[in-house]
Motif scaffolding. Structure first.
Motif, PDB file in Angstrom:
ATOM      1  N   GLN A  36      14.282 -66.296 -72.058  1.00 56.42           N
ATOM      2  CA  GLN A  36      13.139 -65.710 -72.767  1.00 56.42           C
ATOM      3  C   GLN A  36      11.839 -66.035 -72.040  1.00 56.42           C
ATOM      4  O   GLN A  36      11.322 -67.145 -72.156  1.00 56.42           O
ATOM      5  CB  GLN A  36      13.068 -66.224 -74.205  1.00 56.42           C
ATOM      6  CG  GLN A  36      14.260 -65.836 -75.062  1.00 56.42           C
ATOM      7  CD  GLN A  36      14.140 -66.348 -76.478  1.00 56.42           C
ATOM      8  OE1 GLN A  36      13.087 -66.259 -77.098  1.00 56.42           O
ATOM      9  NE2 GLN A  36      15.230 -66.899 -77.002  1.00 56.42           N
ATOM     10  N   LEU A  37      11.317 -65.055 -71.332  1.00 58.73           N
ATOM     11  CA  LEU A  37       9.994 -65.174 -70.733  1.00 58.73           C
ATOM     12  C   LEU A  37       9.040 -64.336 -71.585  1.00 58.73           C
ATOM     13  O   LEU A  37       9.019 -64.440 -72.774  1.00 58.73           O
ATOM     14  CB  LEU A  37      10.032 -64.740 -69.268  1.00 58.73           C
ATOM     15  CG  LEU A  37      10.872 -65.645 -68.356  1.00 58.73           C
ATOM     16  CD1 LEU A  37      10.890 -65.128 -66.930  1.00 58.73           C
ATOM     17  CD2 LEU A  37      10.377 -67.082 -68.391  1.00 58.73           C
ATOM     18  N   GLY A  38       8.203 -63.475 -70.961  1.00 60.46           N
ATOM     19  CA  GLY A  38       7.328 -62.617 -71.747  1.00 60.46           C
ATOM     20  C   GLY A  38       5.913 -63.130 -71.816  1.00 60.46           C
ATOM     21  O   GLY A  38       5.438 -63.861 -70.949  1.00 60.46           O
ATOM     22  N   LEU A  39       5.205 -62.755 -72.879  1.00 65.98           N
ATOM     23  CA  LEU A  39       3.808 -63.115 -73.067  1.00 65.98           C
ATOM     24  C   LEU A  39       3.703 -64.447 -73.815  1.00 65.98           C
ATOM     25  O   LEU A  39       4.330 -64.626 -74.850  1.00 65.98           O
ATOM     26  CB  LEU A  39       3.088 -62.026 -73.861  1.00 65.98           C
ATOM     27  CG  LEU A  39       1.572 -62.147 -73.965  1.00 65.98           C
ATOM     28  CD1 LEU A  39       0.914 -61.851 -72.620  1.00 65.98           C
ATOM     29  CD2 LEU A  39       1.028 -61.181 -75.021  1.00 65.98           C
ATOM     30  N   PHE A  40       2.869 -65.352 -73.268  1.00 64.05           N
ATOM     31  CA  PHE A  40       2.656 -66.657 -73.891  1.00 64.05           C
ATOM     32  C   PHE A  40       1.169 -66.810 -74.187  1.00 64.05           C
ATOM     33  O   PHE A  40       0.327 -66.667 -73.298  1.00 64.05           O
ATOM     34  CB  PHE A  40       3.129 -67.784 -72.969  1.00 64.05           C
ATOM     35  CG  PHE A  40       4.614 -67.756 -72.721  1.00 64.05           C
ATOM     36  CD1 PHE A  40       5.480 -68.482 -73.520  1.00 64.05           C
ATOM     37  CD2 PHE A  40       5.141 -66.976 -71.698  1.00 64.05           C
ATOM     38  CE1 PHE A  40       6.854 -68.449 -73.300  1.00 64.05           C
ATOM     39  CE2 PHE A  40       6.515 -66.940 -71.468  1.00 64.05           C
ATOM     40  CZ  PHE A  40       7.369 -67.665 -72.278  1.00 64.05           C
ATOM     41  N   THR A  41       0.839 -67.117 -75.445  1.00 58.14           N
ATOM     42  CA  THR A  41      -0.542 -67.268 -75.861  1.00 58.14           C
ATOM     43  C   THR A  41      -0.614 -68.219 -77.047  1.00 58.14           C
ATOM     44  O   THR A  41       0.371 -68.388 -77.775  1.00 58.14           O
ATOM     45  CB  THR A  41      -1.169 -65.909 -76.237  1.00 58.14           C
ATOM     46  OG1 THR A  41      -2.546 -66.077 -76.560  1.00 58.14           O
ATOM     47  CG2 THR A  41      -0.454 -65.278 -77.418  1.00 58.14           C
ATOM     48  N   THR A  42      -1.775 -68.827 -77.259  1.00 59.40           N
ATOM     49  CA  THR A  42      -1.940 -69.735 -78.400  1.00 59.40           C
ATOM     50  C   THR A  42      -2.506 -69.031 -79.617  1.00 59.40           C
ATOM     51  O   THR A  42      -2.541 -69.604 -80.704  1.00 59.40           O
ATOM     52  CB  THR A  42      -2.874 -70.908 -78.035  1.00 59.40           C
ATOM     53  OG1 THR A  42      -4.131 -70.377 -77.608  1.00 59.40           O
ATOM     54  CG2 THR A  42      -2.278 -71.754 -76.926  1.00 59.40           C
ATOM     55  N   ASP A  43      -2.933 -67.780 -79.464  1.00 63.69           N
ATOM     56  CA  ASP A  43      -3.591 -67.050 -80.545  1.00 63.69           C
ATOM     57  C   ASP A  43      -2.785 -65.809 -80.918  1.00 63.69           C
ATOM     58  O   ASP A  43      -2.696 -64.864 -80.138  1.00 63.69           O
ATOM     59  CB  ASP A  43      -4.998 -66.638 -80.118  1.00 63.69           C
ATOM     60  CG  ASP A  43      -5.833 -66.087 -81.274  1.00 63.69           C
ATOM     61  OD1 ASP A  43      -5.244 -65.607 -82.257  1.00 63.69           O
ATOM     62  OD2 ASP A  43      -7.076 -66.132 -81.189  1.00 63.69           O
ATOM     63  N   PRO A  44      -2.184 -65.778 -82.126  1.00 60.61           N
ATOM     64  CA  PRO A  44      -1.378 -64.619 -82.512  1.00 60.61           C
ATOM     65  C   PRO A  44      -2.199 -63.339 -82.597  1.00 60.61           C
ATOM     66  O   PRO A  44      -1.651 -62.243 -82.505  1.00 60.61           O
ATOM     67  CB  PRO A  44      -0.833 -65.015 -83.889  1.00 60.61           C
ATOM     68  CG  PRO A  44      -1.772 -66.056 -84.413  1.00 60.61           C
ATOM     69  CD  PRO A  44      -2.239 -66.801 -83.204  1.00 60.61           C
ATOM     70  N   GLY A  45      -3.512 -63.457 -82.733  1.00 55.78           N
ATOM     71  CA  GLY A  45      -4.355 -62.277 -82.795  1.00 55.78           C
ATOM     72  C   GLY A  45      -4.410 -61.496 -81.502  1.00 55.78           C
ATOM     73  O   GLY A  45      -4.829 -60.327 -81.493  1.00 55.78           O
ATOM     74  N   TYR A  46      -3.963 -62.122 -80.416  1.00 54.11           N
ATOM     75  CA  TYR A  46      -3.988 -61.447 -79.117  1.00 54.11           C
ATOM     76  C   TYR A  46      -2.687 -60.711 -78.795  1.00 54.11           C
ATOM     77  O   TYR A  46      -2.619 -59.971 -77.810  1.00 54.11           O
ATOM     78  CB  TYR A  46      -4.252 -62.461 -78.000  1.00 54.11           C
ATOM     79  CG  TYR A  46      -5.686 -62.931 -77.905  1.00 54.11           C
ATOM     80  CD1 TYR A  46      -6.701 -62.042 -77.575  1.00 54.11           C
ATOM     81  CD2 TYR A  46      -6.009 -64.268 -78.140  1.00 54.11           C
ATOM     82  CE1 TYR A  46      -8.021 -62.476 -77.485  1.00 54.11           C
ATOM     83  CE2 TYR A  46      -7.322 -64.707 -78.050  1.00 54.11           C
ATOM     84  CZ  TYR A  46      -8.325 -63.808 -77.727  1.00 54.11           C
ATOM     85  OH  TYR A  46      -9.629 -64.234 -77.641  1.00 54.11           O
ATOM     86  N   MET A  47      -1.640 -60.928 -79.568  1.00 55.16           N
ATOM     87  CA  MET A  47      -0.322 -60.437 -79.172  1.00 55.16           C
ATOM     88  C   MET A  47      -0.282 -58.929 -78.953  1.00 55.16           C
ATOM     89  O   MET A  47       0.183 -58.452 -77.916  1.00 55.16           O
ATOM     90  CB  MET A  47       0.734 -60.849 -80.206  1.00 55.16           C
ATOM     91  CG  MET A  47       1.113 -62.316 -80.163  1.00 55.16           C
ATOM     92  SD  MET A  47       1.635 -62.920 -78.541  1.00 55.16           S
ATOM     93  CE  MET A  47       3.058 -61.876 -78.254  1.00 55.16           C
TER      94      MET A  47
END
Length: 296
Positions: free
Chosen positions: A79-90
């Motif tokens: 599982q790679l993909g997008l990693f971010t600390t803010d769910p608002g950016y997904m």
């Protein structure tokens, strides 16, 4: 919301401290995306899409067909993909990534974590996980009858479980009993991954043996949240004695009562899925991203 900016960076251009920090703190954190893990599995050839100042990141492995670049998936990186600390950016950042991939690569085939924005170019995949918070006796109560029977059979076979540091022997055993021949093709990557994990103190080789020798072996690796059951193999005696059930039960026993998730790292194969479910595992969805030209 300000318009986000995306940059494509080669491995040597990436700020590794910032990279590993966002992977550690991200909502989607997985060990596969740490720089040292990607280094081992890609021969330091991975690159990434960086949005703003490491607000979100998306690791990729780029190869070429007749000088035309495409994105493929590294082995043992479920599982790679997008990693971010803010769910608002997904949603916004997922769309930015998809647009860039379509504009710059002939095709993209990679598996991504379940937090990614689901779209028409995504297929569902199944992983299996088991929470280890309860004490071992409570976890064991949720094993099904067949799993308990197989563990008992392994116990009756006088198998001994122990940790090992013999990486070359582990890889040779894996190659000998790997029907897919994948281990042979990525032997040096597995060697790099296991040795790096030993240096970091988060990787373990476990073997099941008797007086005749080793019959089953497995490699698992840990981060702050998960235990990843990455590689395993058995010879005919190991299969007959159900040694892999013995090994998995031993790992669960070691970490039961702690705040870890045991990640079986699969599987979409029916027999493996059945085995995992027998330990009480739940299904976790992730995705296969498949973008091919012409894009619609």
């Amino acid at each position: 919301m300000l318009k986000s900016k995306l940059k494509y960076l080669e491995r040597e251009e990436i700020d590794i401290d910032k990279w590993d920090d966002i992977i550690k703190k991200s909502l989607q954190s997985r060990i596969y995306a740490y720089s040292w893990y990607l280094d081992a599995m890609t021969d330091h050839k991975w690159s990434a899409l960086i949005i703003d100042d490491y607000v979100s990141v998306f690791p990729i492995l780029v190869k070429k067909i007749l000088s035309i670049p495409y994105v493929t998936h590294p082995y043992l990186c479920q599982q790679l993909g997008l990693f971010t600390t803010d769910p608002g950016y997904m949603d916004q950042h997922s769309n930015i990534v998809i647009k860039y991939l379509k504009s710059n690569f002939l095709k993209t085939e990679t598996t991504i974590n379940s937090h990614f924005k689901v779209g028409k170019n995504i297929n569902f995949r199944s992983n299996h996980v088991l929470g280890l918070d309860p004490k071992y006796t409570d976890i064991f109560k949720n094993y099904n009858r067949n799993t308990r029977r197989n563990i008992n059979k392994a116990n009756e076979g006088e198998l001994i479980l122990s940790n090992s540091k013999d990486v070359p022997s582990f890889i040779e055993f894996m190659k000998t009993h790997d029907e897919t021949d994948v281990v042979r093709r990525i032997e040096k990557n597995i060697l790099a991954l296991v040795e790096t994990s030993f240096d970091k103190g988060n990787g373990t080789l476990i073997i099941a043996e008797d007086k005749l020798g080793i019959h089953s072996t497995a490699f698992y690796i840990m981060d702050e949240h998960r235990i990843y059951f990455l590689l395993c193999a058995s010879d005919e005696i190991g299969k007959e004695r159900k040694a892999m059930f013995f090994i998995i039960d031993e790992i669960i026993r070691r970490y039961a009562g702690q705040k870890f998730i045991f990640d079986f790292t699969g599987s979409n194969m029916e027999n493996i899925a059945r085995r995992n479910a027998g330990f009480g595992a739940d299904t976790e969805i992730y995705y296969h991203l498949n973008l091919r030209w012409p894009f619609f």
